[in-house]
Design a protein around this motif. Structure first.
Motif, PDB file in Angstrom:
ATOM      1  N   VAL A 116      -3.897  12.441   7.094  1.00 53.14           N
ATOM      2  CA  VAL A 116      -3.815  11.366   6.099  1.00 53.14           C
ATOM      3  C   VAL A 116      -4.775  11.665   4.953  1.00 53.14           C
ATOM      4  O   VAL A 116      -5.990  11.766   5.151  1.00 53.14           O
ATOM      5  N   VAL A 172       0.587   5.348   1.332  1.00 47.99           N
ATOM      6  CA  VAL A 172      -0.100   6.304   2.196  1.00 47.99           C
ATOM      7  C   VAL A 172       0.401   7.698   1.836  1.00 47.99           C
ATOM      8  O   VAL A 172       1.614   7.927   1.724  1.00 47.99           O
ATOM      9  N   ASN A 208       4.301  -0.060   9.332  1.00 50.96           N
ATOM     10  CA  ASN A 208       3.607   0.088   8.061  1.00 50.96           C
ATOM     11  C   ASN A 208       3.956   1.464   7.483  1.00 50.96           C
ATOM     12  O   ASN A 208       4.653   2.253   8.140  1.00 50.96           O
ATOM     13  N   THR A 258      -5.019   6.279   1.646  1.00 49.11           N
ATOM     14  CA  THR A 258      -4.336   4.994   1.795  1.00 49.11           C
ATOM     15  C   THR A 258      -4.870   4.084   0.697  1.00 49.11           C
ATOM     16  O   THR A 258      -6.087   3.865   0.618  1.00 49.11           O
ATOM     17  N   LEU A 277       2.339   4.258   7.147  1.00 49.53           N
ATOM     18  CA  LEU A 277       1.946   5.387   7.985  1.00 49.53           C
ATOM     19  C   LEU A 277       2.883   5.533   9.179  1.00 49.53           C
ATOM     20  O   LEU A 277       3.270   6.643   9.554  1.00 49.53           O
ATOM     21  N   GLN A 298       0.818  -1.210   0.000  1.00 44.91           N
ATOM     22  CA  GLN A 298       0.000   0.000   0.000  1.00 44.91           C
ATOM     23  C   GLN A 298       0.850   1.257   0.000  1.00 44.91           C
ATOM     24  O   GLN A 298       2.026   1.238   0.355  1.00 44.91           O
TER      25      GLN A 298
END
Length: 294
Positions: A227, A5, A211, A230, A213, A3
């Protein structure tokens, strides 16, 4: 799941994004049979392309990164769509070079410091935007940061890491792009520098359970973050038999006729996913008819 972010600092002119991409880089390694240093170099370029692609607003846009150094890997290419889904290849995947201190892979030596990084942004307009900078050292992250500073005048901190397991598969992979927006003063710059130094090697942090983030929260710990997005990303090739057929037609009637006469068929391999497409004589003759407008 891999992923990306994207965040922005609420209290400072800073934007950033981070990626975790173990599965993406492992797929690339497996497809191309990359040895460890080739997997690390290609993985870094794939992650950079993915983050740059995901930052593009145009739905059908794409970004292509090409690195050509004088090292044994030869050229490396990575292409990302606007969702951050990426594909790529390295010219010489079966390469080994002496390791650096503490057994670290020497990506810079494998890529070579004398060469260029070329960035092609295709926004769906008539002509794509093409920018090129000389390689700083071939480690990829530093070269990406140099591109943003030199070609787009955006001060950028970039880190990209690929951790290879003892069985030569990809154990962890990730990175970040932190960019200063207009108005960033020395205090903001110093805060980013402190956070980056505190974070350290991203592949080790991801392997330890962080992760994307978490990476940004650590690197930008002196800022309050908002944020923005994501999103999942993956290794994705867009090749198809139809696209390969169009490529054959684009060769022109003379080359197609020669191909039919001399070989009676064709076998084409996608450079991104190594899928093989085979065309018999009758199929080539049908494509020739199409090329001639019959």
């Amino acid at each position: 799941m891999d992923q990306i972010v994207r965040v922005i600092a609420k209290n400072a002119p800073v934007k950033a994004m981070a990626i975790s991409a173990r599965d993406t880089v492992e797929r690339a390694r497996a497809i191309h049979g990359c040895w460890p240093v080739a997997a690390a170099a290609l993985g870094r370029l794939l992650m950079a392309a993915s983050m740059m692609g995901a930052s593009m607003k145009e739905e059908n846009a794409s970004v292509t990164l090409r690195v050509k150094g004088e090292g044994p890997l030869g050229s490396l290419t990575a292409v990302s769509d606007s969702g951050g889904n990426v594909r790529g290849y390295v010219h010489n995947p079966a390469v080994d070079v002496p390791r650096k201190a503490k057994g670290k892979l020497d990506v810079g030596a494998a890529v070579g410091g004398d060469g260029d990084l070329t960035v092609i942004r295709d926004l769906g307009l008539k002509e794509p935007y093409v920018g090129s900078v000389q390689l700083v050292g071939g480690e990829i992250a530093e070269d990406i940061a140099a591109y943003f500073v030199e070609s787009e005048q955006v001060p950028t901190a970039c880190a990209l890491g690929v951790l290879i397991a003892p069985d030569q598969t990809v154990q962890a992979a990730g990175g970040y792009l932190i960019q200063l927006l207009p108005g960033a003063d020395d205090a903001v710059i110093s805060a980013v520098e402190r956070g980056v130094a505190k974070l350290g090697a991203v592949s080790a942090r991801l392997d330890g359970g962080m992760n994307p983030l978490n990476l940004l929260q650590e690197a930008l710990g002196e800022f309050e973050l908002d944020v923005l997005e994501t999103a999942p990303v993956e290794y994705r090739c867009y090749c198809s038999r139809e696209r390969v057929s169009r490529a054959l037609i684009s060769m022109g009637k003379d080359e197609l006729t020669s191909l039919i006469r001399e070989q009676g068929g064709a076998e084409l391999t996608c450079q991104f996913c190594d899928k093989v497409y085979r065309f018999g004589r009758e199929e080539l003759e049908a494509l020739l008819d199409e090329a001639q407008g019959k």
